[in-house]
Design an enzyme around this catalytic site. Structure first.
Site, PDB file in Angstrom:
ATOM      1  N   CYS A   1       0.806  -1.223   0.000  1.00 10.83           N
ATOM      2  CA  CYS A   1       0.000   0.000   0.000  1.00 10.83           C
ATOM      3  C   CYS A   1       0.839   1.273   0.000  1.00 10.83           C
ATOM      4  CB  CYS A   1      -0.951   0.005   1.197  1.00 10.83           C
ATOM      5  SG  CYS A   1      -2.213  -1.285   1.125  1.00 10.83           S
ATOM      6  N   SER A   2       2.124   1.166   0.314  1.00  7.95           N
ATOM      7  CA  SER A   2       3.003   2.333   0.303  1.00  7.95           C
ATOM      8  C   SER A   2       3.717   2.520  -1.022  1.00  7.95           C
ATOM      9  CB  SER A   2       4.037   2.223   1.433  1.00  7.95           C
ATOM     10  OG  SER A   2       3.429   2.420   2.690  1.00  7.95           O
TER      11      SER A   2
END
Length: 373
Positions: A156-157
């Site tokens: 997700c980063s």
């Protein structure tokens, strides 16, 4: 060394949306059929009965009301409960490439750039649909961009990590401008038969143009003031699907070959880590958190975002300070914080300080300090 700006953002939103009510109807139909099919085993205690879900439970647990998806019918079919995306020939653009193009073209338009102005493409996302060739090189070809392209995955980063990579490349003079794209078909790895997670994800793609400040001409410029990244290994969010599965037949089709997480542990671990990283990042740049006009946070869980900003500000944030797109898009992994950035940036005054932050599996956390021009 060149000053760097984000000069354009883009968003691709799938045509189909699924409401909580629609998702619950499908899930509860599956639950009723499972419990009926296994009634004797459930009665004898050999199998545990499944529990129905509700739209109210989903919204309370996550803040999600609906999600956009690449395929609706397959997900809502109680006999399938997975998206149906037919394979394409090698002569057709892939699904991720198609999504990336939609977001990229909008980002280029907002930046006032053409393919000839871009020297590299980074596809940064959680859910790459193949090992090789790189989706980024395919996107590069589809858009007619000369230069280089590569894929990267930090869950997700991925977007914030991709922005740092792009900003460093431009700052060092290795490229005039980089197109960083985040195509996410999150529904492809989601277990729609799991009550605790079947509602979490949606699909979308975002794009960001990062370029030298002295070449930027758009009306949507943000100085990249600083970036800061952090990773710490954890198994609390994991997906074990991969090409080695065929070497261990006993694991094929197991639950861990789709998205799994220990939600409560993630909440407890990640929230303080994110708040601490952002706080340290601002302090290192001699900036006051009270001067930050907007926080574009990863859109995974509404309570997480509320807690992170409360830890930073010492009070509840307003909707203008920490805008939410989670309610209609759900968790779109790396794309989420950029969707918030894309949708809620034009109202900021020149000179406004803002933070784009993501957090997820790894654990991985990214912070990008921006200032509107």
């Amino acid at each position: 060394m060149h000053n760097v700006v984000i000069s354009g953002t883009g968003l691709y939103t799938p045509a189909n949306s699924i409401s909580n009510e629609e998702l619950v109807q499908s899930f509860n139909t599956y639950v009723a059929q499972f419990n009926a099919d296994n009634a004797e085993a459930i009665a004898s205690g050999e199998i545990q009965a499944l529990t129905e879900s509700s739209a109210a439970f989903i919204e309370k647990a996550s803040g999600i009301k609906s999600r956009f998806v690449m395929d609706k019918d397959g997900i809502l079919d109680p006999a399938r409960m997975a998206p149906r995306l037919p394979e394409r020939s090698n002569d057709e653009w892939s699904v991720l490439c198609q999504m990336a193009i939609g977001a990229a073209e909008q980002a280029l338009q907002r930046a006032g750039k053409t393919a000839a102005d871009i020297d590299g493409v980074i596809v940064a996302c959680s859910n790459l649909q193949r090992a090789y060739p790189a989706i980024a090189i395919e996107v590069q070809e589809a858009l007619g961009i000369q230069g280089f392209g590569f894929d990267m995955n930090v869950a997700c980063s991925s977007a914030t990590f991709g922005i740092q990579q792009a900003a460093n490349t431009v700052q060092l003079g290795q490229a005039r401008a980089i197109l960083m794209v985040n195509p996410e078909v999150c529904t492809g790895h989601l277990n729609f038969r799991d009550r605790d997670s079947h509602f979490i994800f949606g699909d979308a793609a975002t794009a960001v143009v990062i370029e030298r400040a002295d070449t930027a001409t758009s009306k949507h410029q943000f100085d990249v003031v600083s970036t800061k990244l952090l990773t710490k290994f954890s198994n609390n969010i994991r997906n074990n699907f991969g090409f080695l599965n065929r070497a261990a037949e006993e694991g094929i089709g197991a639950r861990d070959k789709l998205f799994v997480q220990e939600g409560r542990k993630v909440f407890k671990d990640v929230c303080p880590m994110v708040a601490e990283l952002i706080g340290e990042h601002l302090e290192e740049n001699k900036l006051n958190v009270g001067d930050v006009k907007r926080f574009w946070l990863h859109q995974a869980n509404l309570s997480m975002n509320h807690l992170i900003v409360r830890k930073l500000l010492g009070r509840e944030a307003t909707e203008e300070e920490a805008p939410v797109i989670l309610d209609t898009y759900a968790n779109t992994s790396s794309a989420g914080s950029v969707i918030a950035f894309h949708k809620y940036q034009d109202d900021l005054a020149a000179g406004s300080l803002a933070v784009l932050s993501s957090f997820g599996a790894g654990y991985s956390i990214g912070s990008v300090i921006l200032r509107k021009r």
